[in-house]
Design a protein around this motif. Sequence first.
Motif, PDB file in Angstrom:
ATOM      1  N   GLU A 188      25.560   3.319  26.108  1.00  0.00           N
ATOM      2  CA  GLU A 188      24.782   3.214  27.348  1.00  0.00           C
ATOM      3  C   GLU A 188      24.726   1.772  27.831  1.00  0.00           C
ATOM      4  O   GLU A 188      24.772   1.499  29.035  1.00  0.00           O
ATOM      5  CB  GLU A 188      23.368   3.772  27.137  1.00  0.00           C
ATOM      6  N   GLY A 189      24.640   0.833  26.889  1.00  0.00           N
ATOM      7  CA  GLY A 189      24.623  -0.579  27.261  1.00  0.00           C
ATOM      8  C   GLY A 189      25.922  -1.004  27.920  1.00  0.00           C
ATOM      9  O   GLY A 189      25.924  -1.711  28.943  1.00  0.00           O
ATOM     10  N   TYR A 190      27.054  -0.561  27.366  1.00  0.00           N
ATOM     11  CA  TYR A 190      28.346  -0.906  27.953  1.00  0.00           C
ATOM     12  C   TYR A 190      28.592  -0.151  29.256  1.00  0.00           C
ATOM     13  O   TYR A 190      29.251  -0.664  30.166  1.00  0.00           O
ATOM     14  CB  TYR A 190      29.474  -0.633  26.956  1.00  0.00           C
ATOM     15  N   ARG A 191      28.057   1.073  29.361  1.00  0.00           N
ATOM     16  CA  ARG A 191      28.189   1.804  30.625  1.00  0.00           C
ATOM     17  C   ARG A 191      27.459   1.038  31.729  1.00  0.00           C
ATOM     18  O   ARG A 191      27.961   0.933  32.864  1.00  0.00           O
ATOM     19  CB  ARG A 191      27.618   3.209  30.476  1.00  0.00           C
ATOM     20  N   ALA A 192      26.306   0.478  31.395  1.00  0.00           N
ATOM     21  CA  ALA A 192      25.543  -0.293  32.375  1.00  0.00           C
ATOM     22  C   ALA A 192      26.278  -1.563  32.784  1.00  0.00           C
ATOM     23  O   ALA A 192      26.071  -2.084  33.887  1.00  0.00           O
ATOM     24  CB  ALA A 192      24.168  -0.649  31.802  1.00  0.00           C
ATOM     25  N   LYS A 193      27.168  -2.058  31.915  1.00  0.00           N
ATOM     26  CA  LYS A 193      27.956  -3.240  32.233  1.00  0.00           C
ATOM     27  C   LYS A 193      29.187  -2.899  33.075  1.00  0.00           C
ATOM     28  O   LYS A 193      29.938  -3.798  33.462  1.00  0.00           O
ATOM     29  CB  LYS A 193      28.404  -3.939  30.949  1.00  0.00           C
ATOM     30  N   GLY A 194      29.418  -1.605  33.307  1.00  0.00           N
ATOM     31  CA  GLY A 194      30.502  -1.204  34.194  1.00  0.00           C
ATOM     32  C   GLY A 194      31.772  -0.754  33.521  1.00  0.00           C
ATOM     33  O   GLY A 194      32.797  -0.583  34.198  1.00  0.00           O
ATOM     34  N   LEU A 195      31.749  -0.527  32.203  1.00  0.00           N
ATOM     35  CA  LEU A 195      32.952  -0.039  31.543  1.00  0.00           C
ATOM     36  C   LEU A 195      33.260   1.387  31.989  1.00  0.00           C
ATOM     37  O   LEU A 195      32.355   2.168  32.284  1.00  0.00           O
ATOM     38  CB  LEU A 195      32.780  -0.083  30.021  1.00  0.00           C
TER      39      LEU A 195
END
Length: 253
Positions: A188-195
């Motif tokens: 979820e953290g990386y999804r929020a970064k746009g991955l």
Amino acid sequence: MDLTNFRDLGGMTGHGGRKIKEKMILRAGQPVGLSEGDKEELSTVYKLAHIVDFRAESEVTKQPVDELASVAYLNIDILASHMKKQKNAPTLDDMIKNLKPGVSDQYMSDVYVDLVMSEDAIIGYRGFIEALLTAKGALLFNCFAGKDRTGWGAAIALKLLGVSDEDIMIDYLASIEGRRAENEKMIEGYRAKGLTEEQLTAFEEMMSVKPLYLNVALETVENEYGSFDHYLKTALKVTDAEIEKLRELYLAA
């Protein structure tokens, strides 16, 4: 216990049908940011006496293990040789950006070959065995995720205690569930970064375990040493007397 990927190897069936003693050999992800409840449980329920940390110096410096009263600490950088081969090694963030589903399998396979063959891994796992031989109480071993460096360390310890290959694989694959909640948070953290979803799928593969990965290590042992027993005795320099002592220490009568 909220410690990520934590489990007690106690209760597994070893040599001669004897069970591994409970609350003696523990494995986990990095014991960092523990709750007071977890610290209390490790101290009073498990009577933790030793931590063997397989992380690199950079990992330890960035996130040192929580201080626990009367617990001896040993850092063994298992993958030091692996990282030396990869000059200008990418950060985790860089690696994720370049990963695609399936590519992570090759990356992880290369890691598992080095867990068997690299100089620092051989020296390091020998040090781990010595820690087990001299421990004065419960011993917890860990790496960052508690699945690869720790997973191979568990396979070595369980082999020495006479646990079957089938049960070793079951313990290894328990990291899938053991890491599930933490991996979901990281995703979820990386999804929020746009991955992208493709990148996130590749990351999830890399942060989990597959039979493929452990089998790569086992096949490397067979190809390079002929058998696990020969690997233990020639690479890790384990003697018959040490095997007997380990079984006396960790297997119930």
